[in-house]
Scaffold this motif. Structure first.
Motif, short mmCIF file in Angstrom:
data_model
loop_
_atom_site.label_atom_id
_atom_site.label_comp_id
_atom_site.label_asym_id
_atom_site.label_seq_id
_atom_site.Cartn_x
_atom_site.Cartn_y
_atom_site.Cartn_z
N THR A 98 -4.15 4.81 3.18
CA THR A 98 -5.32 5.62 3.48
C THR A 98 -5.84 6.26 2.19
OG1 THR A 98 -4.09 7.68 3.86
CG2 THR A 98 -4.37 6.17 5.75
N ASP A 143 -4.93 -0.77 -2.98
CA ASP A 143 -4.07 -1.10 -1.84
C ASP A 143 -4.79 -0.69 -0.56
OD1 ASP A 143 -2.17 -1.44 0.11
OD2 ASP A 143 -0.73 0.02 -0.72
N ARG A 144 -5.42 -1.65 0.09
CA ARG A 144 -6.22 -1.34 1.29
C ARG A 144 -5.37 -0.92 2.48
NH1 ARG A 144 -10.02 -2.78 -2.71
NH2 ARG A 144 -12.12 -2.65 -1.82
N THR A 145 -4.06 -1.05 2.39
CA THR A 145 -3.21 -0.59 3.50
C THR A 145 -2.95 0.91 3.42
OG1 THR A 145 -1.11 -0.98 2.34
CG2 THR A 145 -2.08 -2.84 3.56
#
Length: 278
Positions: free
Chosen positions: A78, A74-76
């Protein structure tokens, strides 16, 4: 064990893992994804320091590596948030069967993730990330607070005067236990997700990198402990995918050493290197 993964045009990821002793299960673990690499170095501590848990250090390392990898997809999120979630997930996985207040396996972490045109990295405790620039310059990111914290507390426990080796070793193990995941000590993955907040993180434009490397401290022994090669030599070999050569140099130097005081004669090695096209 060595593997090469093709992740896209001109983009290679190399992995090498070796247990400390033949036939023994490694307490390091790696998890790879699309533009993601996670290395978890399980702390090979005496059972008395994790007596509340019936699981092995290797189990903990594998569980944490995979849980962290999945959350990094999940690149959203951190990297810090993803690690906190992974620590919490593994803690929940054995909270019902283990007395975690009485002790649990722990681990250090090094990871990176490609996101857009950049590469993010995270280091928790004394695992390492090595950034290799286009000019060959190598930069190591590691958190060595563990050494200062343990040295300081062990000195307090021992007091002045001469001490037997066994007494010093016992004091250092106690110091390690007392300074883990507390203010003024050092931080690693264990049962408290808040430890992730103390990880070192950063972001680098991929265009400026020739390679990025994640390693357990067994893989960085060559330049950190036994002096068989420099950081620059490590970076050169890793960038070329010659990870087995790094491990071979470390093992040869370990075998040639006459006496080990507090360090293990051999350590598990786990190294993952990502090269970038010019």
């Amino acid at each position: 064990m060595g593997r090469t993964h093709l992740l896209g045009p001109g983009r290679l990821m190399d992995l090498f893992a070796l247990p400390a002793e033949p036939g023994r299960e490694s307490e390091d673990a790696c998890a790879l994804g699309d533009g993601i690499a996670v290395v978890v170095d399980g702390a090979g501590l005496p059972k008395s320091m994790r007596q509340g848990c019936g699981h092995s250090v290797a189990w903990y390392a594998r569980m944490l590596a995979e849980a962290f990898r999945v959350r990094l997809e999940d690149r959203t999120a951190t990297m810090t948030h993803a690690l906190a979630g992974a620590i919490g997930e593994v803690t929940d996985a054995h909270r019902g069967t283990c007395d975690l207040d009485a002790g649990s396996p722990s681990a250090t972490v090094a990871a990176w993730r490609i996101i857009g045109d950049d590469v993010e990295h995270l280091v928790l405790c004394d695992a390492s990330i090595v950034l290799v620039g286009r000019d060959g310059e190598a930069t190591e990111i590691t958190d060595d607070r563990i050494n200062a914290a343990v040295d300081r507390r062990a000195a307090q426990l021992l007091g002045a005067g001469e001490h037997e080796r066994a007494e010093i070793a016992a004091a250092r193990f106690r110091a390690l236990d007392e300074t883990r995941n507390v203010a003024g000590g050092f931080w690693c993955a264990q049962t408290d997700p808040d430890a992730a907040r103390h990880a070192l993180t950063g972001r680098t434009p991929a265009a400026g990198l020739a390679a990025i490397v994640a390693s357990s401290d067994g893989g960085t022994r060559g330049f950190q402990l036994v002096g068989v090669h420099t950081l620059e030599r490590f970076a050169e070999l890793a960038s070329a995918g010659r990870l087995a050569e790094i491990a071979g140099e470390i093992r040869a130097a370990e075998d040639a050493k006459d006496e080990w005081i507090f360090a293990k004669p051999h350590d598990d090695i786990a190294i993952v290197a990502q090269s970038f096209p010019a």
